[in-house]
Design a protein around this motif. Structure first.
Motif, PDB file in Angstrom:
ATOM      1  N   GLU A  99       0.828  -1.203   0.000  1.00  0.00           N
ATOM      2  CA  GLU A  99       0.000   0.000   0.000  1.00  0.00           C
ATOM      3  C   GLU A  99       0.862   1.252   0.000  1.00  0.00           C
ATOM      4  O   GLU A  99       0.553   2.248  -0.667  1.00  0.00           O
ATOM      5  N   TYR A 100       1.981   1.192   0.728  1.00  0.00           N
ATOM      6  CA  TYR A 100       2.898   2.329   0.788  1.00  0.00           C
ATOM      7  C   TYR A 100       3.615   2.547  -0.540  1.00  0.00           C
ATOM      8  O   TYR A 100       3.628   3.662  -1.079  1.00  0.00           O
ATOM      9  N   ILE A 101       4.181   1.470  -1.098  1.00  0.00           N
ATOM     10  CA  ILE A 101       5.026   1.615  -2.280  1.00  0.00           C
ATOM     11  C   ILE A 101       4.208   1.922  -3.529  1.00  0.00           C
ATOM     12  O   ILE A 101       4.735   2.462  -4.510  1.00  0.00           O
ATOM     13  N   ARG A 102       2.906   1.642  -3.513  1.00  0.00           N
ATOM     14  CA  ARG A 102       2.079   1.899  -4.701  1.00  0.00           C
ATOM     15  C   ARG A 102       1.996   3.388  -5.027  1.00  0.00           C
ATOM     16  O   ARG A 102       1.634   3.758  -6.149  1.00  0.00           O
ATOM     17  N   ASP A 114      -0.253 -16.020  -2.302  1.00  0.00           N
ATOM     18  CA  ASP A 114      -1.290 -15.053  -2.694  1.00  0.00           C
ATOM     19  C   ASP A 114      -0.692 -13.713  -3.114  1.00  0.00           C
ATOM     20  O   ASP A 114      -1.409 -12.718  -3.204  1.00  0.00           O
ATOM     21  N   LEU A 115       0.625 -13.674  -3.380  1.00  0.00           N
ATOM     22  CA  LEU A 115       1.282 -12.398  -3.677  1.00  0.00           C
ATOM     23  C   LEU A 115       0.685 -11.723  -4.908  1.00  0.00           C
ATOM     24  O   LEU A 115       0.442 -10.510  -4.902  1.00  0.00           O
ATOM     25  N   ALA A 133      -4.769  -6.496  -5.950  1.00  0.00           N
ATOM     26  CA  ALA A 133      -5.734  -5.799  -5.084  1.00  0.00           C
ATOM     27  C   ALA A 133      -5.258  -4.390  -4.749  1.00  0.00           C
ATOM     28  O   ALA A 133      -6.083  -3.505  -4.477  1.00  0.00           O
ATOM     29  N   HIS A 134      -3.947  -4.196  -4.761  1.00  0.00           N
ATOM     30  CA  HIS A 134      -3.380  -2.857  -4.535  1.00  0.00           C
ATOM     31  C   HIS A 134      -3.140  -2.126  -5.851  1.00  0.00           C
ATOM     32  O   HIS A 134      -2.428  -1.107  -5.865  1.00  0.00           O
ATOM     33  N   ASN A 135      -3.719  -2.643  -6.926  1.00  0.00           N
ATOM     34  CA  ASN A 135      -3.597  -2.041  -8.259  1.00  0.00           C
ATOM     35  C   ASN A 135      -2.144  -1.998  -8.733  1.00  0.00           C
ATOM     36  O   ASN A 135      -1.716  -1.044  -9.379  1.00  0.00           O
TER      37      ASN A 135
END
Length: 442
Positions: free
Chosen positions: A325-328, A354-355, A361-363
């Protein structure tokens, strides 16, 4: 779709291209030689025999190789022109990307002009490279921080006193380091195949190329071909190479991309004209360059046991939902080693992690590495069939791009799969039909 005919031999292709491009041999063909080539080609087109054409190719080849053996230092090669406004076939964006890992290095020594030209010929969407810096600050295309494994450095007695021991990513390494050689010195070396079980006939024939020469290859292609450069070992490079005015390796890297028109967010108009993904294992480098370029970036992820080279974070930290979520905010995707997505046991696949699903899911896109045709790299589940591996990763795991040493194989698989459409469950349906058609003539 590629025709099912015997392909032209690689050496004949490279001989032809060597007349047209000085990058292949590190020299420039003379006007007289180019004129002779055009005349001979004209005769061939008007009905000259295949023997005449091949003879002219080999004459040109021998002349160029003679020049090559007498030439030391940097080649004279025109860098990409900004005046070429020819309309080109656009980059395909409807299926996962075919990323030529260090060029078509399954066939030709890695990171050479010939390997990249071959990859483009075979249908690569992107050509991938590793960027390092010479002692005098020039950016080159080379994977290892040492020259020992993929060049003829051992034959150069004039460099015998250059062997050093440095710390690289927490461990001592001894060898001939790229950062201890000027660009001219690096250009005097010749590249060789990394793996002994691959074709050795091109060893010693090609030189190290610069980042700008790499860019020229992509921009001079007859269709739009993306580039996929890596900021390689930035911590080590910034420790050993210094640029004026406090500039860093990352500044020099991005500066060259901007100089040649690489800009724009993913899928923007600018990006589609000159596609690029910037990749790195170092999250701080990706965050740093986000302040100076909006070009899309890919965060590379190493093995389970390897921490990040700059922040010393574990695999588990950088693949957590909180980190994704941070790196996106800075990257459009991740590039994990494929065996961390589907860990093997005794060379058999186990249950996939599940990577990929979590990244999506984080686009975030997922571009795993590295896919190789040889049996020694294929898990037993694929029955020594690289097409089976491609089908598994593209259809079952659902990745968005693949780093491959064999661009042609991936391209053919994707073409066959597309041709099979919805009438077959997989590309194997089409292959089965082809086999039946061939067998009917036996």
């Amino acid at each position: 779709m590629y025709p099912l005919t015997k392909p032209e031999s690689t050496i004949h292709r490279l001989t032809r291209k060597s007349v047209r491009s000085s990058l292949l041999l590190g020299v420039r063909a003379s006007p007289r030689l180019r004129l002779d080539w055009e005349k001979r080609r004209g005769v061939g087109e008007r009905g000259g025999s295949e023997e005449d054409i091949m003879a002219s190719l080999w004459i040109a080849s021998l002349l160029l190789f003679s020049l090559f053996n007498l030439t030391v230092g940097r080649p004279i090669y025109p860098l990409p022109s900004k005046q070429d406004n020819k309309v080109k076939q656009p980059l395909q964006t409807s299926r996962p990307y075919n990323i030529a890992h260090r060029g078509s290095n399954g066939e030709i020594p890695e990171e050479t002009a010939a390997a990249y030209m071959r990859a483009i010929e075979e249908g690569a969407d992107f050509i991938e490279t590793d960027i390092l810096a010479s002692k005098d600050g020039s950016l080159i295309c080379f994977h290892d921080v040492i020259l020992d494994d993929t060049t003829d450095i051992a034959k150069h007695k004039e460099f015998a006193d250059r062997k050093r021991t440095y710390e690289v990513q927490g461990s001592n390494m001894t060898g001939y380091f790229v950062v201890d050689f000027t660009l001219d010195e690096l250009k005097s070396l010749r590249v060789k195949q990394r793996y002994p079980f691959r074709d050795q006939q091109y060893n010693g024939k090609f030189s190290i190329i610069t980042f700008e020469e790499f860019i020229a290859i992509a921009l001079d292609a007859n269709r739009i071909v993306g580039i996929y450069p890596e900021i390689k070992n930035p911590v080590f490079i910034n420790q050993h190479v210094k640029w004026p005015h406090g500039k860093k390796f990352e500044d020099k890297f991005v500066g060259l991309l901007l100089k040649y028109g690489y800009k724009g967010a993913y899928m923007s108009e600018d990006w589609l004209k000159q596609p690029v993904f910037i990749q790195s294992f170092a999250p701080t480098s990706l965050i740093y360059i986000s302040n100076v370029t909006d070009s899309p970036k890919i965060f590379l992820i190493d093995d389970f046991t390897m921490p990040t080279q700059d922040t010393n974070q574990s695999y588990w930290e950088i693949t957590s939902d909180s980190f994704l979520e941070y790196i996106r905010s800075y990257v459009v995707g991740i590039g994990p080693w494929k065996d961390t997505i589907v860990p093997p046991e005794n060379n058999h696949l186990t249950t996939p992690s599940d990577l990929v699903d979590r990244a999506h899911a984080h686009n975030l896109q997922v571009h795993p590495y590295t896919y190789r045709n040889e049996n020694s790299f294929l898990h037993f589940d694929f029955h020594q069939d690289p097409y089976s591996e491609y089908e598994y990763w593209l259809n079952k795991i659902g990745v968005d791009g693949l780093f491959t040493d064999f661009t042609g194989s991936l391209h053919k698989y994707q073409e066959w799969a597309a041709a099979s459409g919805t009438d077959e469950k997989s590309a194997y349906g089409l292959l089965h039909k082809i086999a039946l058609m061939i067998s009917s003539y036996d």
